[in-house]
Every structure is written in structure tokens, then in C-alpha cells.
Motif scaffolding. Structure first.
Motif, PDB file in Angstrom:
ATOM      1  N   THR A 108       2.416  13.789  -9.485  1.00 40.90           N
ATOM      2  CA  THR A 108       2.839  14.936 -10.296  1.00 40.90           C
ATOM      3  C   THR A 108       3.319  16.064  -9.395  1.00 40.90           C
ATOM      4  OG1 THR A 108       1.276  14.332 -12.044  1.00 40.90           O
ATOM      5  CG2 THR A 108       2.089  16.602 -12.045  1.00 40.90           C
ATOM      6  N   TRP A 109       2.536  16.378  -8.400  1.00 45.89           N
ATOM      7  CA  TRP A 109       2.895  17.438  -7.458  1.00 45.89           C
ATOM      8  C   TRP A 109       4.232  17.124  -6.787  1.00 45.89           C
ATOM      9  CZ3 TRP A 109       2.823  17.325  -1.914  1.00 45.89           C
ATOM     10  CH2 TRP A 109       3.008  18.581  -1.329  1.00 45.89           C
ATOM     11  N   GLY A 110       4.382  15.890  -6.281  1.00 48.88           N
ATOM     12  CA  GLY A 110       5.632  15.489  -5.628  1.00 48.88           C
ATOM     13  C   GLY A 110       6.815  15.519  -6.579  1.00 48.88           C
ATOM     14  N   ALA A 111       6.605  15.059  -7.789  1.00 51.80           N
ATOM     15  CA  ALA A 111       7.697  15.043  -8.767  1.00 51.80           C
ATOM     16  C   ALA A 111       8.140  16.458  -9.110  1.00 51.80           C
ATOM     17  CB  ALA A 111       7.266  14.290 -10.030  1.00 51.80           C
ATOM     18  N   PHE A 112       7.189  17.387  -9.231  1.00 50.72           N
ATOM     19  CA  PHE A 112       7.575  18.771  -9.505  1.00 50.72           C
ATOM     20  C   PHE A 112       8.302  19.391  -8.308  1.00 50.72           C
ATOM     21  CE2 PHE A 112       4.834  18.755 -13.280  1.00 50.72           C
ATOM     22  CZ  PHE A 112       5.649  19.461 -14.155  1.00 50.72           C
ATOM     23  N   LYS A 113       7.922  18.999  -7.097  1.00 54.56           N
ATOM     24  CA  LYS A 113       8.654  19.471  -5.914  1.00 54.56           C
ATOM     25  C   LYS A 113      10.102  18.967  -5.950  1.00 54.56           C
ATOM     26  CE  LYS A 113       7.304  19.257  -1.738  1.00 54.56           C
ATOM     27  NZ  LYS A 113       6.738  18.881  -0.442  1.00 54.56           N
ATOM     28  N   PHE A 114      10.285  17.678  -6.235  1.00 51.94           N
ATOM     29  CA  PHE A 114      11.636  17.109  -6.327  1.00 51.94           C
ATOM     30  C   PHE A 114      12.433  17.776  -7.444  1.00 51.94           C
ATOM     31  CE2 PHE A 114       9.923  13.083  -4.280  1.00 51.94           C
ATOM     32  CZ  PHE A 114      10.604  13.277  -3.096  1.00 51.94           C
ATOM     33  N   ALA A 115      11.789  17.995  -8.588  1.00 50.97           N
ATOM     34  CA  ALA A 115      12.461  18.631  -9.724  1.00 50.97           C
ATOM     35  C   ALA A 115      12.876  20.052  -9.373  1.00 50.97           C
ATOM     36  CB  ALA A 115      11.563  18.614 -10.950  1.00 50.97           C
ATOM     37  N   HIS A 116      12.006  20.767  -8.699  1.00 49.96           N
ATOM     38  CA  HIS A 116      12.318  22.145  -8.297  1.00 49.96           C
ATOM     39  C   HIS A 116      13.515  22.171  -7.351  1.00 49.96           C
ATOM     40  CE1 HIS A 116      11.809  25.773  -5.736  1.00 49.96           C
ATOM     41  NE2 HIS A 116      11.669  26.333  -6.924  1.00 49.96           N
ATOM     42  N   THR A 117      13.502  21.317  -6.349  1.00 48.93           N
ATOM     43  CA  THR A 117      14.615  21.244  -5.403  1.00 48.93           C
ATOM     44  C   THR A 117      15.910  20.866  -6.108  1.00 48.93           C
ATOM     45  OG1 THR A 117      13.103  20.625  -3.629  1.00 48.93           O
ATOM     46  CG2 THR A 117      15.435  20.135  -3.283  1.00 48.93           C
ATOM     47  N   ALA A 118      15.842  19.881  -6.988  1.00 51.14           N
ATOM     48  CA  ALA A 118      17.041  19.451  -7.722  1.00 51.14           C
ATOM     49  C   ALA A 118      17.576  20.564  -8.606  1.00 51.14           C
ATOM     50  CB  ALA A 118      16.724  18.213  -8.563  1.00 51.14           C
ATOM     51  N   THR A 119      16.673  21.349  -9.180  1.00 51.02           N
ATOM     52  CA  THR A 119      17.086  22.433 -10.069  1.00 51.02           C
ATOM     53  C   THR A 119      17.751  23.564  -9.295  1.00 51.02           C
ATOM     54  OG1 THR A 119      15.297  21.877 -11.589  1.00 51.02           O
ATOM     55  CG2 THR A 119      16.284  24.044 -11.835  1.00 51.02           C
ATOM     56  N   SER A 126      24.875  10.821  -7.253  1.00 45.34           N
ATOM     57  CA  SER A 126      25.947  10.405  -6.335  1.00 45.34           C
ATOM     58  C   SER A 126      26.716   9.203  -6.875  1.00 45.34           C
ATOM     59  CB  SER A 126      25.362  10.099  -4.961  1.00 45.34           C
ATOM     60  OG  SER A 126      24.414   9.055  -5.083  1.00 45.34           O
ATOM     61  N   THR A 127      27.262   9.343  -8.068  1.00 46.64           N
ATOM     62  CA  THR A 127      28.084   8.293  -8.668  1.00 46.64           C
ATOM     63  C   THR A 127      29.413   8.911  -9.098  1.00 46.64           C
ATOM     64  OG1 THR A 127      27.202   8.735 -10.875  1.00 46.64           O
ATOM     65  CG2 THR A 127      26.037   7.084  -9.550  1.00 46.64           C
ATOM     66  N   SER A 128      30.316   8.084  -9.578  1.00 42.71           N
ATOM     67  CA  SER A 128      31.620   8.610 -10.005  1.00 42.71           C
ATOM     68  C   SER A 128      31.497   9.547 -11.208  1.00 42.71           C
ATOM     69  CB  SER A 128      32.570   7.456 -10.336  1.00 42.71           C
ATOM     70  OG  SER A 128      32.012   6.653 -11.356  1.00 42.71           O
ATOM     71  N   TRP A 129      30.506   9.321 -12.051  1.00 42.01           N
ATOM     72  CA  TRP A 129      30.292  10.208 -13.191  1.00 42.01           C
ATOM     73  C   TRP A 129      29.669  11.521 -12.727  1.00 42.01           C
ATOM     74  CZ3 TRP A 129      25.646   9.809 -16.929  1.00 42.01           C
ATOM     75  CH2 TRP A 129      25.797  10.714 -17.972  1.00 42.01           C
ATOM     76  N   ALA A 130      28.752  11.456 -11.781  1.00 40.42           N
ATOM     77  CA  ALA A 130      28.084  12.596 -11.151  1.00 40.42           C
ATOM     78  C   ALA A 130      27.443  13.586 -12.129  1.00 40.42           C
ATOM     79  CB  ALA A 130      29.045  13.324 -10.219  1.00 40.42           C
ATOM     80  N   PRO A 131      26.535  13.099 -12.999  1.00 36.79           N
ATOM     81  CA  PRO A 131      25.853  14.043 -13.900  1.00 36.79           C
ATOM     82  C   PRO A 131      24.815  14.864 -13.136  1.00 36.79           C
ATOM     83  CG  PRO A 131      24.869  11.900 -14.110  1.00 36.79           C
ATOM     84  CD  PRO A 131      26.044  11.737 -13.171  1.00 36.79           C
ATOM     85  N   ARG A 132      24.440  15.975 -13.713  1.00 37.57           N
ATOM     86  CA  ARG A 132      23.339  16.764 -13.150  1.00 37.57           C
ATOM     87  C   ARG A 132      22.067  15.934 -13.259  1.00 37.57           C
ATOM     88  NH1 ARG A 132      26.981  20.259 -14.660  1.00 37.57           N
ATOM     89  NH2 ARG A 132      27.199  22.235 -13.570  1.00 37.57           N
ATOM     90  N   ILE A 133      21.332  15.892 -12.184  1.00 37.63           N
ATOM     91  CA  ILE A 133      20.153  15.039 -12.140  1.00 37.63           C
ATOM     92  C   ILE A 133      18.860  15.794 -12.398  1.00 37.63           C
ATOM     93  CG2 ILE A 133      19.663  15.170  -9.673  1.00 37.63           C
ATOM     94  CD1 ILE A 133      19.873  11.911 -11.516  1.00 37.63           C
ATOM     95  N   LYS A 137      14.841  14.687 -13.448  1.00 37.29           N
ATOM     96  CA  LYS A 137      13.725  14.884 -12.522  1.00 37.29           C
ATOM     97  C   LYS A 137      12.645  15.760 -13.153  1.00 37.29           C
ATOM     98  CE  LYS A 137      15.914  13.769  -8.190  1.00 37.29           C
ATOM     99  NZ  LYS A 137      16.089  14.143  -6.783  1.00 37.29           N
ATOM    100  N   ILE A 138      13.038  16.724 -13.942  1.00 34.06           N
ATOM    101  CA  ILE A 138      12.041  17.538 -14.664  1.00 34.06           C
ATOM    102  C   ILE A 138      11.293  16.660 -15.667  1.00 34.06           C
ATOM    103  CG2 ILE A 138      11.740  19.398 -16.352  1.00 34.06           C
ATOM    104  CD1 ILE A 138      13.988  20.903 -14.886  1.00 34.06           C
ATOM    105  N   ALA A 139      12.025  15.819 -16.389  1.00 31.26           N
ATOM    106  CA  ALA A 139      11.379  14.916 -17.360  1.00 31.26           C
ATOM    107  C   ALA A 139      10.405  13.980 -16.657  1.00 31.26           C
ATOM    108  CB  ALA A 139      12.428  14.119 -18.127  1.00 31.26           C
ATOM    109  N   MET A 140      10.764  13.503 -15.472  1.00 31.95           N
ATOM    110  CA  MET A 140       9.874  12.626 -14.723  1.00 31.95           C
ATOM    111  C   MET A 140       8.609  13.383 -14.312  1.00 31.95           C
ATOM    112  SD  MET A 140      10.592  10.312 -11.334  1.00 31.95           S
ATOM    113  CE  MET A 140      10.938  11.694 -10.271  1.00 31.95           C
TER     114      MET A 140
END
Length: 168
Positions: A108-119, A126-133, A137-140
Motif C-alpha cells: 500500500t505504501w509503495g503503491a501510494f508512492k508510485f501513484a503520487h509520483t505518477a500524479t 509508453s504506448t502509441s495511445w499514451a493515456p495518463r497512467i 496507479k491511484i486505483a491500484m
């Protein structure tokens, strides 16, 4: 006190699970649209496969805590199933304290760190569609938090059973 905590967590997770079940609807429409475009018009979308993976991933991850609440996860209880109920409760409490809560606490702690950084970086996939991720990551992160809370509730129910304040 423990009863109020477990009932509150269980209620939250049950409602969240019911809401999460509706994620199957957009997933169904995305898959149907992609299949129609690909096979009827020979014009597959750039985003269909990835959107399907994201929708299914969110459905799966947010469903984890609901399954813990419903005791729907696979358990191998060949040995513990033969033990008295009180010993089973002790084994569960120890397992949750030593394995479940620390592992999902760190996840949980790691996922919130990743979500914070991504936000804050407005991370794109990193695909041709390139949606916001970051929304995924917040949902995860939230799904891990829900699973952690439900694990705490499950453990507290065993504590209540041992103290004679519930039936298990």
C-alpha cells in the motif's frame, strides 16, 4: 469497539465491491467495440486492447478486498482445518500479523508512492495511445488500502472470537 471497527470496514468494502462490479459494463462495451471494429470493419483501434487491460485490471484489483470480505480467496487449510476453532483463530491472527498486514502495508505504501509520483509528473503510458497512467496507479493504491483494511477486519474478527465477543 472492535465490533464497530470490523462492521465499519466490512460495510465500506461491501459497498465498494458492489460499485466495482459495475466496471464490467464499460469493459464489455470496450471489448465489443474493439471486436466490431477489428473484425467487421478491419479497423482495429489503437486504444482498445490497452483500455481493456486497464478496465479489467481495475475491476480485478478493486475486487480483491471484496473477495477477502466474502472469504472467497483460495485457502490451503489441510492442516489448520483439522485444528480446533480457537487454534485456527490463533494461527490466522499470527499469519495476518506476520505476513498479511506487513506485506500489504508495504505494498500500500509503495503503491501510494508510485501513484503520487505518477500524479505530480502527469505520467503517460509508453504506448502509441499514451493515456495518463496516474488514475490507474491511484486505483491500484486504493485497492491495496482496501485489501489492507479488510485484512485488518478479518484479523480483528478472530481476536473477537478468542475473547468471546463473537462466533467467528
Amino acid at each position: 469497539m472492535l465490533n464497530a471497527i470490523t462492521k465499519g470496514i466490512d460495510f465500506l468494502i461491501e459497498k465498494q465491491g458492489q460499485l466495482t462490479s459495475f466496471l464490467i459494463v464499460p469493459l464489455l462495451f470496450i471489448v465489443l467495440y474493439e471486436v466490431l471494429m477489428r473484425y467487421a470493419f478491419n479497423a482495429p483501434t489503437v486504444w482498445g486492447f490497452e483500455a481493456t487491460a486497464f478496465a479489467y485490471g481495475m475491476h480485478y484489483m478493486l475486487g480483491l478486498s471484496f473477495m477477502e470480505n466474502a472469504q472467497g480467496h483460495v485457502r490451503v487449510d489441510i492442516v489448520t482445518g483439522r485444528l480446533p476453532k480457537r487454534v485456527q483463530a490463533v494461527v490466522m491472527i499470527v499469519g495476518y500479523l506476520i505476513i498479511f498486514l506487513p506485506v500489504y502495508g508495504l505494498m500500500t505504501w509503495g503503491a501510494f508512492k508510485f501513484a503520487h509520483t505518477a500524479t505530480i509528473t502527469n505520467e503517460l503510458n509508453s504506448t502509441s495511445w499514451a493515456p495518463r497512467i496516474w488514475p490507474y496507479k491511484i486505483a491500484m493504491a486504493v485497492s491495496f488500502l482496501f485489501l489492507l483494511l479488510q485484512g485488518l477486519s478479518t484479523m480483528l474478527k478472530q481476536v473477537q472470537f478468542l475473547t468471546g465477543k463473537s462466533e467467528s
